[in-house]
Scaffold this motif. Structure first.
Motif, short mmCIF file in Angstrom:
data_model
loop_
_atom_site.label_atom_id
_atom_site.label_comp_id
_atom_site.label_asym_id
_atom_site.label_seq_id
_atom_site.Cartn_x
_atom_site.Cartn_y
_atom_site.Cartn_z
N VAL A 129 -71.90 -79.69 -1.07
CA VAL A 129 -73.23 -80.17 -0.68
C VAL A 129 -74.19 -80.31 -1.87
N ALA A 130 -73.88 -79.67 -2.99
CA ALA A 130 -74.80 -79.67 -4.13
C ALA A 130 -75.09 -81.08 -4.64
N HIS A 131 -74.15 -81.99 -4.45
CA HIS A 131 -74.35 -83.37 -4.92
C HIS A 131 -75.51 -84.05 -4.19
N GLY A 132 -75.91 -83.51 -3.05
CA GLY A 132 -77.01 -84.09 -2.29
C GLY A 132 -78.36 -83.49 -2.66
N PHE A 133 -78.39 -82.67 -3.70
CA PHE A 133 -79.63 -82.01 -4.15
C PHE A 133 -79.85 -82.27 -5.63
N GLU A 134 -81.10 -82.12 -6.06
CA GLU A 134 -81.45 -82.15 -7.47
C GLU A 134 -81.80 -80.73 -7.91
N ARG A 135 -81.35 -80.35 -9.09
CA ARG A 135 -81.69 -79.04 -9.64
C ARG A 135 -82.97 -79.22 -10.45
N LEU A 136 -84.07 -78.67 -9.96
CA LEU A 136 -85.37 -78.87 -10.57
C LEU A 136 -86.11 -77.54 -10.68
N GLY A 137 -87.22 -77.58 -11.40
CA GLY A 137 -88.10 -76.42 -11.45
C GLY A 137 -89.17 -76.58 -10.39
N LEU A 138 -89.55 -75.48 -9.75
CA LEU A 138 -90.55 -75.52 -8.69
C LEU A 138 -91.59 -74.43 -8.94
N VAL A 139 -92.85 -74.84 -9.01
CA VAL A 139 -93.97 -73.92 -9.14
C VAL A 139 -94.83 -74.08 -7.89
N THR A 140 -95.12 -72.98 -7.21
CA THR A 140 -95.90 -73.07 -5.97
C THR A 140 -97.22 -72.33 -6.12
N TYR A 141 -98.25 -72.90 -5.50
CA TYR A 141 -99.57 -72.30 -5.46
C TYR A 141 -100.07 -72.28 -4.02
N LYS A 142 -100.85 -71.28 -3.70
CA LYS A 142 -101.50 -71.24 -2.40
C LYS A 142 -102.58 -72.31 -2.34
N ALA A 143 -103.02 -72.63 -1.13
CA ALA A 143 -103.99 -73.71 -0.95
C ALA A 143 -105.30 -73.43 -1.68
#
Length: 247
Positions: A129-143
């Motif tokens: 299934v990994a071929h259907g995803f991109e390996r990226l960096g994710l930074v999350t912030y609250k609203a």
């Protein structure tokens, strides 16, 4: 760069994390210990550790807990953890990637396989299934980090590739190799993030119906409850009206 955020949807029911705070801290501690052991125990000199510490702070993990997790990496009794990625399928053709940190490979393989089989899913081969995803960096912030315009401007200046903002918060996506630099730049303009880590973003999402969603969310909850499981990523999209019924 901007777009409608599926933050609450993809992150799943965040309330489930809130009521399992001690379990969450245990997972964060394990990641901090592994990051410190793989590099230097100084977050300023160890990008992975810095991101792990930022994520822990974003989840209100006490400073003493964070320091104990770092100190554990340099102690003689530190466990040897292995990173194992599992791939599988949930109801409705949903693809799932399960990231684990374990000190017992056989136990974790058995546990994850059993969870899939008993909760409407099935394990796949590595790469299924990994071929259907991109390996990226994710930074999350609250609203409350700022409105979409402010966050968008900060993300662009930091060198991010994409942003999605909504009532539940902001997702800032970047190339995997740029995650540490982008997270550092964002911290200067927006403050400490809620989370910063490597992530799997699906190329195409699968919309599930109510019955499929119920089974899928139970599967994800059960995986999350396993001590060795760090993160579960999926390509599912649960419509808002269905999520409200199931929450």
């Amino acid at each position: 760069m901007a777009g409608h955020s599926k933050f609450a949807n993809i992150k799943h029911r965040k309330g489930a994390q809130d009521k399992k705070r001690s379990a969450l801290f245990s997972k964060l501690s394990r990641e901090i210990t592994v990051a410190a052991k793989m590099g230097t125990p100084d977050p300023d000199m160890n990008p992975r550790l810095r991101l792990a510490v930022n994520t822990a702070r974003g989840q209100s993990m006490p400073k003493d807990n964070i320091q104990r997790a770092i100190d554990k990496a340099t102690g003689g009794d530190a466990e040897d953890y292995e990173e194992i990625r599992f791939e599988g399928f949930g109801p409705g053709g949903v693809s799932l990637i399960v990231e684990t940190l374990t000190d017992n490979r056989n136990r974790t393989v058995t546990d994850v396989r059993t969870i899939f089989s008993k909760n409407g899913g099935n394990m796949g081969e590595s790469g299924s299934v990994a071929h259907g995803f991109e390996r990226l960096g994710l930074v999350t912030y609250k609203a409350d980090a700022g409105d979409e315009e402010k966050v968008l401007e900060a993300a662009m200046e930091a060198g991010a590739e994409d942003i999605a903002s909504g009532d539940d918060g902001h997702e800032i996506w970047t190339a995997a190799d740029d995650l540490h630099a982008v997270a550092g730049a964002l911290e200067k303009s927006l403050g400490e993030p809620e989370g910063a880590k490597l992530a799997w973003r699906p190329n195409v999402e699968v919309t599930v119906n109510e019955k499929e969603a119920q089974t899928l969310l139970n599967l994800i909850d059960t995986l999350d409850d396993n001590d060795d499981v760090q993160t579960v990523w999926g390509n599912y999209d649960v419509p808002d009206e269905i999520m409200e019924k199931l929450s």
